[in-house]
Scaffold this motif. Structure first.
Motif, PDB file in Angstrom:
ATOM      1  N   LEU A 221       0.916  -0.721  -0.398  1.00 53.56           N
ATOM      2  CA  LEU A 221      -0.200  -0.277   0.150  1.00 53.56           C
ATOM      3  C   LEU A 221       0.891   1.145   0.455  1.00 53.56           C
ATOM      4  CD1 LEU A 221      -2.722   0.732   0.181  1.00 53.56           C
ATOM      5  CD2 LEU A 221      -3.130   1.119   2.927  1.00 53.56           C
ATOM      6  N   LYS A 222       0.823   2.139  -0.934  1.00 51.24           N
ATOM      7  CA  LYS A 222       1.526   2.848  -1.364  1.00 51.24           C
ATOM      8  C   LYS A 222       1.088   4.443  -1.780  1.00 51.24           C
ATOM      9  CE  LYS A 222       4.891   0.007  -3.153  1.00 51.24           C
ATOM     10  NZ  LYS A 222       6.080  -0.570  -4.505  1.00 51.24           N
ATOM     11  N   LEU A 223       1.678   5.329  -1.594  1.00 50.21           N
ATOM     12  CA  LEU A 223       0.717   6.988  -2.098  1.00 50.21           C
ATOM     13  C   LEU A 223       0.266   7.131  -3.479  1.00 50.21           C
ATOM     14  CD1 LEU A 223       0.364   9.362  -0.712  1.00 50.21           C
ATOM     15  CD2 LEU A 223       2.320  10.094  -1.636  1.00 50.21           C
ATOM     16  N   SER A 224       1.266   5.819  -4.409  1.00 49.26           N
ATOM     17  CA  SER A 224       0.703   5.591  -5.103  1.00 49.26           C
ATOM     18  C   SER A 224      -0.704   4.637  -6.038  1.00 49.26           C
ATOM     19  CB  SER A 224       1.901   5.527  -6.366  1.00 49.26           C
ATOM     20  OG  SER A 224       2.166   4.390  -5.967  1.00 49.26           O
ATOM     21  N   SER A 225      -0.855   4.377  -4.370  1.00 46.66           N
ATOM     22  CA  SER A 225      -1.815   3.107  -4.581  1.00 46.66           C
ATOM     23  C   SER A 225      -3.703   3.365  -4.793  1.00 46.66           C
ATOM     24  CB  SER A 225      -2.263   1.806  -3.589  1.00 46.66           C
ATOM     25  OG  SER A 225      -0.788   1.312  -3.561  1.00 46.66           O
TER      26      SER A 225
END
Length: 294
Positions: A221-225
């Motif tokens: 889970l990333k900021l780009s997800s």
């Protein structure tokens, strides 16, 4: 020009003299914005500019707040100044409510309007492989037909978010006990419960840091997800920053209490920090329900 004051008398409305602090603080913030903008665009020197700006800004604020403390302890602030500070803090917290309201609004709109709209029959012609799903309902799947968003898992409410909820709620109780103790003139009790409140805030931040590491490395889970990842990190990240700021406020208030500052009758510095901390608690309750449960 400072208000004229007789020896030992409180002015009708204290007006401080000309100060270099606003201009010097703006100078530091210039390097903060410059450095942050350059750093995220791949220029490594931006990190040094950001660090310099933050250190400079913190140094100026330390001096600025120190001047205000000396004015307050010197008897320069009348009831009219107290009212001004109360209104200023109230409007500041209102602006913070609007700040978080924007992110909560983005999360609500994306989930309840944008996503269903993109998955309707009209859009199926353009994106036949698009899945109008929300990650909290179908873990491990994304609605990205082009594959630009990697599959990820969401962070559930147990155990860390629930533990952090208990920590913040407990800190609100300890802060309230400290406030009542100060109003009753029990300074030692006030200081003890203030240190406990600060400690609870630090533990909260430690758990949130561990949660982020777990989400990034193990749940992908990333900021780009997608919209879920960006709203998750923007909401929880900005809240964590506010917890950090609130913890610093309470820390400095505690140090001032140990120096003998504040009385049972006059202690708005304490109350202002308490207002902010309770606001942070309320925002977290909203996050806990909307982000982790729904």
């Amino acid at each position: 020009m400072s208000a004229a004051t007789h020896q030992g008398a409180t002015p009708y409305y204290f007006v401080p003299g000309p100060s270099r602090h606003p201009a010097m603080a703006a100078f530091g913030l210039f390097f903060v914005i410059l450095g942050a903008g350059q750093w995220i665009n791949g220029h490594q020197w931006g990190a040094y500019s950001l660090l310099f700006g933050l250190l400079w800004w913190a140094f100026i604020l330390f001096q600025w707040f120190g001047d205000s403390i000396r004015e307050s302890e010197g008897g320069m602030y009348s009831d009219r100044i107290d009212v001004s500070y109360r209104w200023s803090m109230a409007w500041f917290i209102f602006s913070e409510v609007m700040f978080f309201g924007a992110f909560f609004g983005a999360l609500f709109w994306a989930r309840n309007f944008t996503l269903p709209s993109l998955g309707n029959l009209e859009h199926q012609i353009l994106w036949p492989d698009f899945k109008a799903i929300w990650p909290s309902q179908m873990d491990g799947i994304t609605g990205s037909p082009a594959g630009i968003v990697e599959p990820f898992l969401r962070v559930g409410p147990w155990p860390i978010p629930t533990i952090n909820t208990a920590l913040l709620l407990t800190s609100g109780v300890t802060l309230t006990i400290a406030h009542h103790a100060l109003r009753e003139g029990h300074r030692a009790k006030t200081i003890a419960f203030m240190w406990l409140t600060v400690l609870l805030g630090i533990v909260f931040l430690g758990f949130q840091g561990y949660e982020y590491a777990h989400a990034y490395h193990e749940l992908n889970l990333k900021l780009s997800s997608g919209i879920f990842g960006s709203t998750f990190y923007m909401l929880t990240g900005f809240h964590g920053f506010h917890v950090f700021v609130g913890m610093l406020m309470l820390l400095f208030i505690t140090l001032r209490l140990q120096k003998g500052h504040f009385t049972a009758e006059r202690h708005f510095g304490f109350e202002g920090a308490a207002w902010y901390w309770h606001f942070v608690d309320v925002v977290w309750l909203g996050l806990y329900v909307v982000v982790y449960w729904l």
